[in-house]
Design a protein around this motif. Structure first.
Motif, mmCIF file in Angstrom:
data_model
loop_
_atom_site.group_PDB
_atom_site.id
_atom_site.type_symbol
_atom_site.label_atom_id
_atom_site.label_comp_id
_atom_site.label_asym_id
_atom_site.label_seq_id
_atom_site.Cartn_x
_atom_site.Cartn_y
_atom_site.Cartn_z
ATOM 1 N N THR A 148 0.858 -1.177 0.000
ATOM 2 C CA THR A 148 0.000 0.000 0.000
ATOM 3 C C THR A 148 0.901 1.235 0.000
ATOM 4 O OG1 THR A 148 -1.656 -1.190 1.285
ATOM 5 C CG2 THR A 148 -1.866 1.207 1.192
ATOM 6 N N ILE A 149 0.722 2.094 -0.999
ATOM 7 C CA ILE A 149 1.541 3.306 -1.100
ATOM 8 C C ILE A 149 0.620 4.511 -1.201
ATOM 9 C CG2 ILE A 149 3.178 4.598 -2.549
ATOM 10 C CD1 ILE A 149 4.450 1.985 -3.367
ATOM 11 N N ILE A 150 0.913 5.531 -0.391
ATOM 12 C CA ILE A 150 0.228 6.822 -0.483
ATOM 13 C C ILE A 150 1.283 7.860 -0.818
ATOM 14 C CG2 ILE A 150 -1.247 8.502 0.681
ATOM 15 C CD1 ILE A 150 -2.163 6.253 2.536
ATOM 16 N N TYR A 151 1.063 8.591 -1.886
ATOM 17 C CA TYR A 151 2.113 9.396 -2.525
ATOM 18 C C TYR A 151 1.572 10.816 -2.757
ATOM 19 C CZ TYR A 151 5.746 10.195 -6.186
ATOM 20 O OH TYR A 151 6.786 10.660 -6.952
ATOM 21 N N VAL A 152 2.309 11.801 -2.307
ATOM 22 C CA VAL A 152 1.907 13.204 -2.486
ATOM 23 C C VAL A 152 2.748 13.844 -3.573
ATOM 24 C CG1 VAL A 152 2.036 15.494 -1.422
ATOM 25 C CG2 VAL A 152 1.008 13.616 -0.173
ATOM 26 N N THR A 153 2.087 14.554 -4.485
ATOM 27 C CA THR A 153 2.806 15.305 -5.510
ATOM 28 C C THR A 153 1.957 16.475 -5.974
ATOM 29 O OG1 THR A 153 3.883 15.181 -7.685
ATOM 30 C CG2 THR A 153 1.918 13.848 -7.381
ATOM 31 N N HIS A 154 2.626 17.513 -6.473
ATOM 32 C CA HIS A 154 1.900 18.619 -7.121
ATOM 33 C C HIS A 154 1.882 18.407 -8.629
ATOM 34 C CE1 HIS A 154 6.160 19.704 -7.449
ATOM 35 N NE2 HIS A 154 5.814 20.344 -8.549
ATOM 36 N N ASP A 155 2.580 17.377 -9.093
ATOM 37 C CA ASP A 155 2.743 17.113 -10.518
ATOM 38 C C ASP A 155 1.687 16.099 -10.962
ATOM 39 O OD1 ASP A 155 3.499 16.291 -13.056
ATOM 40 O OD2 ASP A 155 5.642 16.213 -12.595
ATOM 41 N N GLN A 156 0.675 16.570 -11.708
ATOM 42 C CA GLN A 156 -0.399 15.661 -12.095
ATOM 43 C C GLN A 156 0.057 14.613 -13.105
ATOM 44 O OE1 GLN A 156 -2.307 15.738 -15.243
ATOM 45 N NE2 GLN A 156 -0.690 17.036 -16.046
ATOM 46 N N VAL A 157 1.165 14.845 -13.821
ATOM 47 C CA VAL A 157 1.697 13.807 -14.714
ATOM 48 C C VAL A 157 2.189 12.620 -13.886
ATOM 49 C CG1 VAL A 157 3.466 13.240 -16.421
ATOM 50 C CG2 VAL A 157 2.292 15.450 -16.538
ATOM 51 N N GLU A 158 2.876 12.897 -12.773
ATOM 52 C CA GLU A 158 3.280 11.836 -11.850
ATOM 53 C C GLU A 158 2.053 11.075 -11.363
ATOM 54 O OE1 GLU A 158 5.776 12.771 -8.450
ATOM 55 O OE2 GLU A 158 7.122 13.915 -9.728
ATOM 56 N N ALA A 159 1.020 11.815 -11.017
ATOM 57 C CA ALA A 159 -0.199 11.186 -10.506
ATOM 58 C C ALA A 159 -0.811 10.258 -11.554
ATOM 59 C CB ALA A 159 -1.207 12.254 -10.093
ATOM 60 N N MET A 160 -0.936 10.739 -12.788
ATOM 61 C CA MET A 160 -1.572 9.949 -13.836
ATOM 62 C C MET A 160 -0.773 8.686 -14.167
ATOM 63 S SD MET A 160 -4.431 11.409 -14.896
ATOM 64 C CE MET A 160 -4.737 10.920 -16.596
ATOM 65 N N THR A 161 0.542 8.764 -14.117
ATOM 66 C CA THR A 161 1.375 7.628 -14.521
ATOM 67 C C THR A 161 1.576 6.605 -13.413
ATOM 68 O OG1 THR A 161 3.356 8.933 -14.006
ATOM 69 C CG2 THR A 161 2.621 8.906 -16.299
#
Length: 378
Positions: free
Chosen positions: A189-202
């Motif tokens: 289980t991984i919970i990941y914070v980013t402001h980069d929506q490309v990171e989020a989508m991939t």
């Protein structure tokens, strides 16, 4: 591994001001899922991650990891491993010592420590670097050591707080691939914070979109779903504008015809656009905003071009494989993703086609109307 459940979670740093940072956050994160928190600065995504880790108190609501309520459990006993934006490696220790340190503090035996560290090093490709000090490592290698230090703890949940933001663009792409492979290998289980929506989508199995909290809003959790759900069926204008790169174009207009499967919108430019949207909950004459993604615009002669509009070229970026053309459409910025060698210059007029299946529509409260089709450009 474990599920993570948040029920009516609220965070307020100063209750006397009645100004919440997070409000009514309800999430059910399944065992083994890769969840990404995204949103602009100030929306509370890192705060939410730190509340799960136990580094921030929960003002109200309930947090469970597995079946256990964790609100008052100290961070060390929550079964979480956290990787920060800062690598936070000990400069006087080599890679092996950095990865061993937490296990030694917990009094693990020597054989267990060696086995866990060697296993993490193999997974992350650090075998040849174990005797190096942090100053002798690249940024990507340091980040892998920080991740390895978390892996050896064998946590139930991995928490990543913008781990790639200090890396250059090429290295971020490489590390995204490494983290995706790591998730597949560990099935964690991984919970990941980013402001980069490309990171989020991939990276994400599911994305949590957060917005800065408005005083009157019930919550600042805008939408929770798979990347393609958010891309094709955003619940509101905020999510539609945040998910996708380049961001969605928006143009104001009003409804002039409403049907079961399609509607027609007269833009403020005077152009009439046909959209595959069910707008029956609205009325003819209502103010709306049309959304269209840059990658879904087509040449006017394209067979999918059901409607068209034109604008003046402000800037054209020719990137080799593709071009981005930035138009002024009735005073609004409008981006077109076009063929690599589109022959336009600043000041030219450019007309583009709009497929009806590619349109999104939002009411005066910025809520999305239901789309009746998806567009696949050929």
């Amino acid at each position: 591994m474990a599920e993570v459940t948040l029920t009516n979670v609220l965070k307020n740093y100063n209750p006397s001001l009645l100004k919440d940072t997070l409000r009514n956050i309800n999430l059910d994160i399944k065992d083994g899922e890769f969840i990404v928190f995204v949103g602009p600065s100030g929306c509370g995504k890192s705060t939410l991650l730190r509340m799960i880790a136990g580094l921030e108190d929960i003002t109200s609501g309930e947090l469970k990891i597995g079946s256990k309520v964790m609100n008052d459990v100290p961070p060390v006993d929550r079964g979480v491993g956290m990787v920060f934006q800062s690598y936070a490696l000990y400069p006087h220790m080599d890679v092996r010592q950095n990865m061993e340190f937490g296990l030694k503090l917990k009094k693990f035996d020597k054989d267990t420590i060696e086995k866990r560290v060697n296993n993490a090093a193999q997974i992350l490709g650090l075998d040849a670097l174990m005797d190096r000090k942090p100053k002798a490592l690249s940024g990507g290698q340091r980040q892998r050591v920080a991740i390895g230090r978390s892996i050896v703890q064998q946590p139930d949940v991995f928490l990543f707080d913008e781990p790639l933001s200090n890396l250059d663009a090429a290295l971020r792409v490489k590390m995204r691939i490494e983290i995706a492979k790591l998730h597949k290998e560990l099935n964690s289980t991984i919970i990941y914070v980013t402001h980069d929506q490309v990171e989020a989508m991939t990276l994400a199995d599911k994305i949590v979109v957060l917005s800065p909290l408005k005083e009157s809003a019930e919550t600042n959790l805008e939408q929770f779903g798979t990347p393609l759900e958010l891309y094709h069926n955003p619940t509101n204008k905020f999510v539609a504008g945040f998910i996708g790169s380049p961001k969605m174009n928006f143009l104001k207009g009003q409804l002039i015809e409403i049907g079961e499967e399609t509607c027609k919108v007269k833009l403020n430019t005077g152009d009439v656009i046909t959209a595959c949207v069910d707008a029956r909950r609205a009325s003819v004459g209502d103010k709306v905003e049309l959304g269209i993604r840059p990658e879904h615009l087509v040449p006017v002669e394209h067979p999918d071009s059901k409607s068209r509009l034109s604008g003046m070229v402000q800037v054209a970026e020719h990137l080799g494989a593709e071009s981005f053309v930035y138009l002024d459409v009735d005073g609004e910025d409008f981006t077109v993703k076009a063929a690599s060698e589109i022959p336009v210059d600043t000041g030219d007029s450019l007309e583009v086609g709009i497929p009806a299946e590619a349109c999104y529509l939002f009411d005066s409260q910025e809520k999305a109307f239901k789309r009746t089709a998806r567009y696949n450009r050929t």
